[in-house]
Design an enzyme around this catalytic site. Sequence first.
Site, PDB file in Angstrom:
ATOM      1  N   ASP A 164       0.876  -1.289  -0.048  1.00  0.00           N
ATOM      2  CA  ASP A 164      -0.022   0.256   0.138  1.00  0.00           C
ATOM      3  C   ASP A 164       0.840   1.309  -0.087  1.00  0.00           C
ATOM      4  O   ASP A 164       1.929   1.288   0.386  1.00  0.00           O
ATOM      5  CB  ASP A 164      -0.920   0.062   1.253  1.00  0.00           C
ATOM      6  CG  ASP A 164      -1.963  -0.821   1.247  1.00  0.00           C
ATOM      7  OD1 ASP A 164      -2.132  -1.720   0.172  1.00  0.00           O
ATOM      8  OD2 ASP A 164      -3.048  -0.808   1.854  1.00  0.00           O
TER       9      ASP A 164
ATOM     10  N   HIS B   1       3.900  -2.395   3.118  1.00  0.00           N
ATOM     11  CA  HIS B   1       4.244  -1.192   2.499  1.00  0.00           C
ATOM     12  C   HIS B   1       5.385  -0.817   1.771  1.00  0.00           C
ATOM     13  O   HIS B   1       6.509  -1.276   2.369  1.00  0.00           O
ATOM     14  CB  HIS B   1       4.071  -0.126   3.601  1.00  0.00           C
ATOM     15  CG  HIS B   1       2.653  -0.072   4.365  1.00  0.00           C
ATOM     16  ND1 HIS B   1       2.119  -0.789   5.283  1.00  0.00           N
ATOM     17  CD2 HIS B   1       1.550   0.753   4.111  1.00  0.00           C
ATOM     18  CE1 HIS B   1       1.092  -0.555   5.511  1.00  0.00           C
ATOM     19  NE2 HIS B   1       0.778   0.459   4.910  1.00  0.00           N
TER      20      HIS B   1
HETATM   21 ZN   LIG Z   1      -2.582   3.146   3.073  1.00  0.00          ZN
END
Ligand SMILES: [Zn+2]
Length: 269
Positions: free
Chosen positions: A82, A223
């Site tokens: 993400d 991430h």
């Molecule tokens: Zn996010």
Amino acid sequence: MVAGEAMSGWTRGAVAAALAVLAAVVVVAVVVRSVAPGPAAGVRVRARAVPAVSAPEPGVRPLRRVGRTDCRVARCVALTFDDGPSALTGAFLDELEAERATATFFLIGGHVAERPGVVRREFRHGFAIGDHTAHHPDLTRLPPARVRAEVALGARQIARVTGVRPRMLRPPFGRQDATVRAAARMPVIEYDVTSLDWRRHGAAAIERRVLARVRPGSIVLLHDRYRGTLIAVPRIVAALRARGYTLVTVPQLLATTGMRAGAVYFRGP
Ligand SMILES: [Zn+2]
């Protein structure tokens, strides 16, 4: 004898047919040999044999093909990243491609225009791309019209670079409700394993946490913006494969269950 004559007639027919087939094979072989050494202008040799992975580009190695993996049978896991693209995204792609591992990237639309090259690389190299909104707000705090606008703008910002509109949403902070799901008009992709890499950046902790919680069908949240995650990813990939897992994208993971707009998915079959 009628029977004998019929038999010999049949035999003659069979021999003639066999000769015709042989002649055809020889002709085809000669034609193939004559065009095989180099792509003659205008001749598409073995067009059907080219795998439909991604557009051929110099220096691009095709990712491991998993299109036919049935995740109801195989041990599948989908790594998702993400908040990209970030300054580190290119290094993540280097690691994943070196391992020939696929993954899914949920992009913040507002970041896409800053690093269009790496987004194009994700797209062309066969990684799946999803919408993580334009500005990363908590969608549950917005009225439906603004949820729609955030999701639609994020999708447009991605499509402007890749040419393809994303068809799945990862809600920022994983926060969604019935209003968000209805307004999103896309499948909503959650996760069942979080690395907590935004809280603890150490590679060992990230690796430990993921490997302790993963199971067949898991969707793992990571991430592509932390160095610890970058270090952990090849270790996670190697450990998953040692356990018999196949890495897939989210659409591949959910291929057998289908992905409906307005529905929410935490893991695969
Ligand atoms: Zn996010």
